[in-house]
Design a protein around this motif. Structure first.
Motif, PDB file in Angstrom:
ATOM      1  N   GLU A  89     -25.617   7.282  42.369  1.00  0.00           N
ATOM      2  CA  GLU A  89     -24.285   7.521  42.933  1.00  0.00           C
ATOM      3  C   GLU A  89     -23.683   6.167  43.338  1.00  0.00           C
ATOM      4  OE1 GLU A  89     -22.673  10.329  43.166  1.00  0.00           O
ATOM      5  OE2 GLU A  89     -24.230  11.829  42.871  1.00  0.00           O
ATOM      6  N   PRO A  90     -22.373   6.057  43.520  1.00  0.00           N
ATOM      7  CA  PRO A  90     -21.336   7.020  43.196  1.00  0.00           C
ATOM      8  C   PRO A  90     -21.017   7.025  41.691  1.00  0.00           C
ATOM      9  CG  PRO A  90     -20.409   5.106  44.362  1.00  0.00           C
ATOM     10  CD  PRO A  90     -21.847   4.833  44.163  1.00  0.00           C
ATOM     11  N   LYS A  91     -20.967   8.243  41.164  1.00  0.00           N
ATOM     12  CA  LYS A  91     -20.704   8.397  39.729  1.00  0.00           C
ATOM     13  C   LYS A  91     -19.199   8.352  39.467  1.00  0.00           C
ATOM     14  CE  LYS A  91     -24.615  11.413  38.614  1.00  0.00           C
ATOM     15  NZ  LYS A  91     -25.204  11.628  39.930  1.00  0.00           N
ATOM     16  N   VAL A  92     -18.852   7.867  38.292  1.00  0.00           N
ATOM     17  CA  VAL A  92     -17.453   7.940  37.862  1.00  0.00           C
ATOM     18  C   VAL A  92     -17.223   9.361  37.357  1.00  0.00           C
ATOM     19  CG1 VAL A  92     -15.751   7.097  36.198  1.00  0.00           C
ATOM     20  CG2 VAL A  92     -17.390   5.495  37.223  1.00  0.00           C
ATOM     21  N   ILE A  93     -16.252  10.028  37.948  1.00  0.00           N
ATOM     22  CA  ILE A  93     -15.955  11.412  37.522  1.00  0.00           C
ATOM     23  C   ILE A  93     -14.491  11.487  37.098  1.00  0.00           C
ATOM     24  CG2 ILE A  93     -15.899  13.863  38.245  1.00  0.00           C
ATOM     25  CD1 ILE A  93     -18.332  13.254  39.918  1.00  0.00           C
ATOM     26  N   LEU A  94     -14.285  11.930  35.878  1.00  0.00           N
ATOM     27  CA  LEU A  94     -12.921  12.031  35.338  1.00  0.00           C
ATOM     28  C   LEU A  94     -12.741  13.401  34.701  1.00  0.00           C
ATOM     29  CD1 LEU A  94     -12.842   8.548  33.570  1.00  0.00           C
ATOM     30  CD2 LEU A  94     -11.526   9.154  35.601  1.00  0.00           C
ATOM     31  N   LEU A  95     -11.507  13.862  34.637  1.00  0.00           N
ATOM     32  CA  LEU A  95     -11.238  15.152  33.984  1.00  0.00           C
ATOM     33  C   LEU A  95     -11.536  15.046  32.492  1.00  0.00           C
ATOM     34  CD1 LEU A  95      -7.842  16.215  35.607  1.00  0.00           C
ATOM     35  CD2 LEU A  95     -10.120  17.179  36.035  1.00  0.00           C
ATOM     36  N   GLU A  96     -12.197  16.074  31.983  1.00  0.00           N
ATOM     37  CA  GLU A  96     -12.564  16.153  30.562  1.00  0.00           C
ATOM     38  C   GLU A  96     -11.364  15.856  29.645  1.00  0.00           C
ATOM     39  OE1 GLU A  96     -15.844  17.164  30.153  1.00  0.00           O
ATOM     40  OE2 GLU A  96     -15.610  16.700  28.008  1.00  0.00           O
ATOM     41  N   GLU A  97     -10.242  16.512  29.964  1.00  0.00           N
ATOM     42  CA  GLU A  97      -9.050  16.393  29.120  1.00  0.00           C
ATOM     43  C   GLU A  97      -8.513  14.959  29.114  1.00  0.00           C
ATOM     44  OE1 GLU A  97      -5.817  18.858  30.479  1.00  0.00           O
ATOM     45  OE2 GLU A  97      -4.503  17.920  28.979  1.00  0.00           O
ATOM     46  N   ILE A  98      -8.537  14.323  30.281  1.00  0.00           N
ATOM     47  CA  ILE A  98      -8.067  12.926  30.383  1.00  0.00           C
ATOM     48  C   ILE A  98      -9.006  12.028  29.585  1.00  0.00           C
ATOM     49  CG2 ILE A  98      -7.826  10.988  32.032  1.00  0.00           C
ATOM     50  CD1 ILE A  98      -5.561  12.936  32.415  1.00  0.00           C
ATOM     51  N   MET A  99     -10.311  12.286  29.717  1.00  0.00           N
ATOM     52  CA  MET A  99     -11.283  11.438  28.996  1.00  0.00           C
ATOM     53  C   MET A  99     -11.075  11.523  27.495  1.00  0.00           C
ATOM     54  SD  MET A  99     -14.912  11.257  30.854  1.00  0.00           S
ATOM     55  CE  MET A  99     -15.305  12.946  31.082  1.00  0.00           C
ATOM     56  N   MET A 100     -10.878  12.755  27.014  1.00  0.00           N
ATOM     57  CA  MET A 100     -10.705  12.933  25.566  1.00  0.00           C
ATOM     58  C   MET A 100      -9.487  12.174  25.055  1.00  0.00           C
ATOM     59  SD  MET A 100     -11.768  16.858  24.974  1.00  0.00           S
ATOM     60  CE  MET A 100     -10.489  17.110  23.767  1.00  0.00           C
ATOM     61  N   LYS A 101      -8.392  12.246  25.833  1.00  0.00           N
ATOM     62  CA  LYS A 101      -7.158  11.557  25.411  1.00  0.00           C
ATOM     63  C   LYS A 101      -7.289  10.038  25.548  1.00  0.00           C
ATOM     64  CE  LYS A 101      -3.900  15.280  26.305  1.00  0.00           C
ATOM     65  NZ  LYS A 101      -3.045  15.865  27.330  1.00  0.00           N
ATOM     66  N   ALA A 102      -7.948   9.590  26.634  1.00  0.00           N
ATOM     67  CA  ALA A 102      -8.056   8.147  26.894  1.00  0.00           C
ATOM     68  C   ALA A 102      -9.011   7.451  25.929  1.00  0.00           C
ATOM     69  CB  ALA A 102      -8.506   7.932  28.343  1.00  0.00           C
ATOM     70  N   LYS A 103      -9.910   8.241  25.339  1.00  0.00           N
ATOM     71  CA  LYS A 103     -10.895   7.659  24.416  1.00  0.00           C
ATOM     72  C   LYS A 103     -10.214   7.140  23.136  1.00  0.00           C
ATOM     73  CE  LYS A 103     -15.479   8.821  22.711  1.00  0.00           C
ATOM     74  NZ  LYS A 103     -16.556   9.770  22.871  1.00  0.00           N
ATOM     75  N   VAL A 104      -9.143   7.817  22.744  1.00  0.00           N
ATOM     76  CA  VAL A 104      -8.486   7.480  21.466  1.00  0.00           C
ATOM     77  C   VAL A 104      -7.982   6.020  21.464  1.00  0.00           C
ATOM     78  CG1 VAL A 104      -6.642   8.136  19.858  1.00  0.00           C
ATOM     79  CG2 VAL A 104      -7.943   9.924  21.077  1.00  0.00           C
ATOM     80  N   PRO A 105      -7.155   5.602  22.448  1.00  0.00           N
ATOM     81  CA  PRO A 105      -6.676   4.209  22.416  1.00  0.00           C
ATOM     82  C   PRO A 105      -7.783   3.178  22.635  1.00  0.00           C
ATOM     83  CG  PRO A 105      -5.961   5.295  24.446  1.00  0.00           C
ATOM     84  CD  PRO A 105      -6.524   6.367  23.564  1.00  0.00           C
ATOM     85  N   LEU A 106      -8.824   3.563  23.393  1.00  0.00           N
ATOM     86  CA  LEU A 106      -9.935   2.622  23.599  1.00  0.00           C
ATOM     87  C   LEU A 106     -10.701   2.409  22.294  1.00  0.00           C
ATOM     88  CD1 LEU A 106     -11.537   3.519  27.056  1.00  0.00           C
ATOM     89  CD2 LEU A 106     -10.695   1.281  26.346  1.00  0.00           C
ATOM     90  N   LYS A 107     -10.989   3.501  21.614  1.00  0.00           N
ATOM     91  CA  LYS A 107     -11.715   3.440  20.336  1.00  0.00           C
ATOM     92  C   LYS A 107     -10.922   2.642  19.295  1.00  0.00           C
ATOM     93  CE  LYS A 107     -15.545   6.051  20.169  1.00  0.00           C
ATOM     94  NZ  LYS A 107     -16.824   5.446  19.785  1.00  0.00           N
ATOM     95  N   LYS A 108      -9.597   2.883  19.263  1.00  0.00           N
ATOM     96  CA  LYS A 108      -8.733   2.160  18.306  1.00  0.00           C
ATOM     97  C   LYS A 108      -8.853   0.659  18.552  1.00  0.00           C
ATOM     98  CE  LYS A 108      -4.726   5.127  17.644  1.00  0.00           C
ATOM     99  NZ  LYS A 108      -3.314   5.239  18.023  1.00  0.00           N
ATOM    100  N   MET A 109      -8.834   0.280  19.830  1.00  0.00           N
ATOM    101  CA  MET A 109      -8.930  -1.141  20.171  1.00  0.00           C
ATOM    102  C   MET A 109     -10.274  -1.715  19.729  1.00  0.00           C
ATOM    103  SD  MET A 109      -9.215  -2.971  23.868  1.00  0.00           S
ATOM    104  CE  MET A 109     -10.868  -2.365  24.166  1.00  0.00           C
ATOM    105  N   ILE A 110     -11.345  -0.985  19.998  1.00  0.00           N
ATOM    106  CA  ILE A 110     -12.687  -1.482  19.648  1.00  0.00           C
ATOM    107  C   ILE A 110     -12.790  -1.639  18.126  1.00  0.00           C
ATOM    108  CG2 ILE A 110     -15.152  -0.852  19.632  1.00  0.00           C
ATOM    109  CD1 ILE A 110     -14.731   0.216  22.510  1.00  0.00           C
ATOM    110  N   GLU A 111     -12.220  -0.694  17.404  1.00  0.00           N
ATOM    111  CA  GLU A 111     -12.213  -0.737  15.934  1.00  0.00           C
ATOM    112  C   GLU A 111     -11.537  -2.026  15.444  1.00  0.00           C
ATOM    113  OE1 GLU A 111     -13.703   0.331  12.794  1.00  0.00           O
ATOM    114  OE2 GLU A 111     -14.089   1.651  14.519  1.00  0.00           O
ATOM    115  N   ILE A 112     -10.372  -2.307  16.019  1.00  0.00           N
ATOM    116  CA  ILE A 112      -9.599  -3.490  15.626  1.00  0.00           C
ATOM    117  C   ILE A 112     -10.331  -4.784  15.973  1.00  0.00           C
ATOM    118  CG2 ILE A 112      -7.585  -4.809  16.478  1.00  0.00           C
ATOM    119  CD1 ILE A 112      -5.863  -2.584  15.966  1.00  0.00           C
TER     120      ILE A 112
END
Ligand code: 13P
Ligand code: SF4
Length: 304
Positions: A277-300
């Motif tokens: 603890e303390p764990k990072v806790i985020l809403l599932e829906e927010i995580m799914m949406k936020a993953k897209v731009p992060l992944k795109k950046m890592i790809e580039i």
């Protein structure tokens, strides 16, 4: 005293199959216990590839959140939940949604120093290491760039083919670094090369030899023939620079301290390893949406 703490940390780290990711601005004793020490981009990439079950993130909130978004099934632990980057909280999502409506043809490029909620309404993320490349990669000529105005102006200068609509956020620590701080050090150390972070004002970048991410500075200092450097960023980077280049001198701006980065201590890391603890806790829906731009950046950024 520290040896005792470090032994316990190492013991628990193994027991809980944990990796310790540490940002370059962390206190020296925290840098010393890192499994990986790096800038925001490198740490996001490490977080996306680690096989460890638990990640203890020694940095600020947006970095630990990014690690969680990239690893929703793992425990991501930030040893002090109040270690927050003020710049990341300078975007209100309602205001960004309004701006997106005004410039419907624009793409949103968000600096990684943003909340998960901002990332969730972003087209692609960037860090200081890849911001120019990311902006150049966009199809649209218009880019909404959030939240750092100084990084935004720096990127705009290097991408004249794009029109950046720049958010008025800033990093209080880099914003406080003034041209005179650099000139005073330069007077004392005329042979030193000047490396600054692109979160600095343009007037500071203009008198520097190079504007680089923190890892960019680490790599540059290693390969440069210069023996002295003036470092225009958070002062703790100089600990790593000196460690890795003992024959070279690094002159920091003594007042450039990010208090949130300093909230992580060995005691707190040990406590996190004991309790997970303390764990990072985020809403599932927010995580799914936020993953897209992060992944795109890592790809580039692959292969950089
Ligand atoms: P880097 O990605 O260059 O390490 O920068 C992170 C940061 O917070 C700078 O203030
Ligand atoms: Fe945020 Fe500035 Fe601290 Fe970086 S140095 S974490 S941008 S407040």
């Amino acid at each position: 005293m520290n040896d005792d703490l470090i032994n316990k940390i190492n013991e628990l780290k193994k027991k809980h199959n944990t990796v310790i990711l540490v940002h370059n601005y962390q206190l020296p004793e925290i840098q010393d216990i890192a499994d990986f020490l790096g800038d925001s981009l490198e740490l996001a990439i490490k977080a996306s590839t680690t096989t460890a079950e638990n990640i203890v993130f020694c940095g600020v909130d947006f970095m630990a959140e990014s690690a969680k978004i990239l690893n929703p099934d793992k425990n991501v632990i930030i040893p002090d939940k109040y270690a927050k980057c003020p710049m990341a909280h300078m975007v209100k999502t309602d205001d960004l949604i309004k701006l997106k409506k005004t410039y419907q043809e624009a793409e949103v490029v968000s600096y990684i120093n943003t909340t998960a909620e901002t990332k969730a309404i972003t087209d692609i993320c960037c860090t200081s290491a890849n911001s120019v490349k990311v902006v150049k990669s966009r199809k649209s000529d218009k880019i909404i760039f959030v939240p750092d105005q100084h990084l935004g102006r720096y990127v705009q200068r290097l991408t004249p083919e794009k029109q950046l609509i720049i958010w008025p956020g800033l990093c209080p620590i880099h914003h406080r670094i003034r041209k005179n701080d650099i000139l005073t050090l330069k007077e004392k150390h005329p042979k030193a090369e000047v490396l600054v972070h692109p979160e600095c004002r343009l007037e500071v970048i203009d008198i520097a030899d190079h504007a680089l991410s923190t890892n960019g500075m680490v790599n540059y200092a290693k390969k440069s023939d210069s023996l002295e450097f003036i470092i225009g960023t958070e002062k703790e980077l100089c600990y790593r620079l000196k460690n890795e280049n003992p024959n070279k001198e690094f002159y920091s701006i003594k007042s450039a301290i990010c208090p949130n980065m300093k909230k992580i201590t060995l005691d707190k890391v040990l406590n996190s390893l004991k309790t997970l603890e303390p764990k990072v806790i985020l809403l599932e829906e927010i995580m799914m949406k936020a993953k897209v731009p992060l992944k795109k950046m890592i790809e580039i950024s692959r292969g950089d």
